[in-house]
Structure formats: C-alpha cells, structure tokens
Design a protein around this motif. Structure first.
Motif, PDB file in Angstrom:
ATOM      1  N   VAL A   1      -6.371   1.592  -3.258  1.00 48.96           N
ATOM      2  CA  VAL A   1      -5.767   0.834  -2.367  1.00 48.96           C
ATOM      3  C   VAL A   1      -5.874  -0.600  -3.144  1.00 48.96           C
ATOM      4  O   VAL A   1      -4.844  -1.457  -2.993  1.00 48.96           O
ATOM      5  CB  VAL A   1      -6.410   0.713  -0.948  1.00 48.96           C
ATOM      6  CG1 VAL A   1      -5.853  -0.279  -0.086  1.00 48.96           C
ATOM      7  CG2 VAL A   1      -6.397   2.167  -0.378  1.00 48.96           C
TER       8      VAL A   1
ATOM      9  N   LEU B   1     -11.625  -2.328   3.983  1.00 47.39           N
ATOM     10  CA  LEU B   1     -10.894  -0.778   3.852  1.00 47.39           C
ATOM     11  C   LEU B   1     -11.532   0.237   4.671  1.00 47.39           C
ATOM     12  O   LEU B   1     -12.783   0.475   4.600  1.00 47.39           O
ATOM     13  CB  LEU B   1     -10.760  -0.499   2.614  1.00 47.39           C
ATOM     14  CG  LEU B   1      -9.766  -1.084   1.656  1.00 47.39           C
ATOM     15  CD1 LEU B   1      -9.923  -0.624   0.230  1.00 47.39           C
ATOM     16  CD2 LEU B   1      -8.397  -1.319   2.273  1.00 47.39           C
TER      17      LEU B   1
ATOM     18  N   SER C   1      -4.513   9.066   3.780  1.00 45.99           N
ATOM     19  CA  SER C   1      -3.534   9.472   2.701  1.00 45.99           C
ATOM     20  C   SER C   1      -4.028  10.979   2.353  1.00 45.99           C
ATOM     21  O   SER C   1      -5.172  10.979   1.887  1.00 45.99           O
ATOM     22  CB  SER C   1      -3.355   8.508   1.450  1.00 45.99           C
ATOM     23  OG  SER C   1      -2.616   9.019   0.458  1.00 45.99           O
TER      24      SER C   1
ATOM     25  N   VAL D   1      -0.568   3.628   7.525  1.00 43.99           N
ATOM     26  CA  VAL D   1      -1.370   2.508   7.103  1.00 43.99           C
ATOM     27  C   VAL D   1      -1.328   1.439   8.289  1.00 43.99           C
ATOM     28  O   VAL D   1      -0.240   1.427   8.972  1.00 43.99           O
ATOM     29  CB  VAL D   1      -0.660   1.732   5.910  1.00 43.99           C
ATOM     30  CG1 VAL D   1      -1.394   0.270   5.922  1.00 43.99           C
ATOM     31  CG2 VAL D   1      -0.815   2.156   4.753  1.00 43.99           C
TER      32      VAL D   1
ATOM     33  N   GLN E   1     -11.041   5.913  -3.609  1.00 38.67           N
ATOM     34  CA  GLN E   1     -10.065   5.822  -2.536  1.00 38.67           C
ATOM     35  C   GLN E   1      -9.865   4.362  -2.480  1.00 38.67           C
ATOM     36  O   GLN E   1      -8.684   3.820  -2.507  1.00 38.67           O
ATOM     37  CB  GLN E   1     -10.376   6.313  -1.228  1.00 38.67           C
ATOM     38  CG  GLN E   1     -10.448   7.990  -1.380  1.00 38.67           C
ATOM     39  CD  GLN E   1     -11.283   8.544   0.280  1.00 38.67           C
ATOM     40  OE1 GLN E   1     -11.339   7.578   1.024  1.00 38.67           O
ATOM     41  NE2 GLN E   1     -11.473   9.656   0.005  1.00 38.67           N
ATOM     42  N   HIS E   2     -10.882   3.603  -2.511  1.00 37.72           N
ATOM     43  CA  HIS E   2     -10.667   2.027  -2.235  1.00 37.72           C
ATOM     44  C   HIS E   2     -10.099   1.347  -3.607  1.00 37.72           C
ATOM     45  O   HIS E   2      -9.400   0.597  -3.469  1.00 37.72           O
ATOM     46  CB  HIS E   2     -12.210   1.536  -2.001  1.00 37.72           C
ATOM     47  CG  HIS E   2     -12.642   1.863  -0.474  1.00 37.72           C
ATOM     48  ND1 HIS E   2     -13.585   0.989   0.212  1.00 37.72           N
ATOM     49  CD2 HIS E   2     -12.316   2.620   0.271  1.00 37.72           C
ATOM     50  CE1 HIS E   2     -13.722   1.478   1.262  1.00 37.72           C
ATOM     51  NE2 HIS E   2     -12.991   2.528   1.330  1.00 37.72           N
TER      52      HIS E   2
ATOM     53  N   ALA F   1       1.085   7.711   2.705  1.00 37.90           N
ATOM     54  CA  ALA F   1       0.221   7.043   3.561  1.00 37.90           C
ATOM     55  C   ALA F   1       0.515   6.340   5.123  1.00 37.90           C
ATOM     56  O   ALA F   1       1.744   5.895   5.190  1.00 37.90           O
ATOM     57  CB  ALA F   1      -0.598   5.779   2.894  1.00 37.90           C
TER      58      ALA F   1
ATOM     59  N   ILE G   1       0.866  -1.153   0.011  1.00 35.60           N
ATOM     60  CA  ILE G   1       0.067  -0.154  -0.046  1.00 35.60           C
ATOM     61  C   ILE G   1       0.764   1.340  -0.062  1.00 35.60           C
ATOM     62  O   ILE G   1       0.762   2.274  -0.788  1.00 35.60           O
ATOM     63  CB  ILE G   1      -0.970  -0.076   1.156  1.00 35.60           C
ATOM     64  CG1 ILE G   1      -2.119  -1.197   0.909  1.00 35.60           C
ATOM     65  CG2 ILE G   1      -1.790   1.317   1.351  1.00 35.60           C
ATOM     66  CD1 ILE G   1      -2.856  -1.508   2.251  1.00 35.60           C
TER      67      ILE G   1
ATOM     68  N   THR H   1     -10.729   4.295   4.537  1.00 37.73           N
ATOM     69  CA  THR H   1      -9.934   5.251   4.080  1.00 37.73           C
ATOM     70  C   THR H   1     -10.154   6.522   4.664  1.00 37.73           C
ATOM     71  O   THR H   1     -11.403   6.896   4.691  1.00 37.73           O
ATOM     72  CB  THR H   1      -9.796   5.038   2.689  1.00 37.73           C
ATOM     73  OG1 THR H   1     -11.170   5.235   2.041  1.00 37.73           O
ATOM     74  CG2 THR H   1      -9.460   3.873   1.939  1.00 37.73           C
TER      75      THR H   1
ATOM     76  N   VAL I   1      -6.088   3.282   6.154  1.00 36.77           N
ATOM     77  CA  VAL I   1      -5.306   4.051   5.257  1.00 36.77           C
ATOM     78  C   VAL I   1      -5.613   5.480   5.247  1.00 36.77           C
ATOM     79  O   VAL I   1      -6.835   5.933   5.012  1.00 36.77           O
ATOM     80  CB  VAL I   1      -5.264   3.602   3.735  1.00 36.77           C
ATOM     81  CG1 VAL I   1      -4.129   4.341   2.831  1.00 36.77           C
ATOM     82  CG2 VAL I   1      -5.194   2.054   3.875  1.00 36.77           C
TER      83      VAL I   1
END
Length: 85
Positions: free
Chosen positions: A52, A70, A37, A20, A48-49, A18, A11, A72, A35
């Motif tokens: 990743v 996830l 970022s 993480v 966003q997903h 990021a 990632i 984010t 995450v």
C-alpha cells in the motif's frame, strides 16, 4: 493537498481488486486507509503495508500525506472480522 478520492485511486491503481476506504484523521494530511485485497493472501502484515505504501509513495515523499495509518485484510480475513466486502 491530496484528496481522499485521490488516495483511494492511487491504492486501486496498485491493487486493482482492492476495496478501499480512506478517512481523514485530522488536518487533511493524517489519513487512515482500510484496504481489502486478495493480493494480500499469503503475505505478512508488513508486506501488505509495504504494498500500500508503494502506491502512495509519491504523495508521502512530497508530504501531501504526512501520516497514513493502515488496516489491511484479505477478503477472507475481512469476512472473518464480521465485515462485508
């Protein structure tokens, strides 16, 4: 089986700024990643997903990762949620 550190590195390779955190939700192949970022700014959660998932695409294709949940955030959203980056 892929390690949590390897997933984090994948990632970060895609999103160098990021922060993480990867957790095992069971069995070593069901994972969750948080995450944070700045690259997420102005992007929808779906985008966003996708960013990743692109980073871990190979591990998912080979089923080293069976499922990845996830969460984010932009740094601002993370702070607004009461968290510290």
């Amino acid at each position: 089986m892929v390690s949590l550190e390897q997933v984090e590195a994948m990632i970060k390779a895609q999103l160098p700024d990021a922060k993480v955190k990867v957790e095992d939700l069971g069995g070593g192949d069901h994972l969750q990643a948080i995450v944070v970022s700045g690259e997420f700014a102005g992007k929808t959660k779906v985008k966003q997903h996708q960013m990743v998932y692109a980073a871990v695409q190979e591990a998912m294709a080979t089923e080293e990762i069976h499922a990845l949940a996830l969460k984010t955030y932009t740094p601002e959203a993370w702070q607004a949620a009461g968290q510290v980056v």
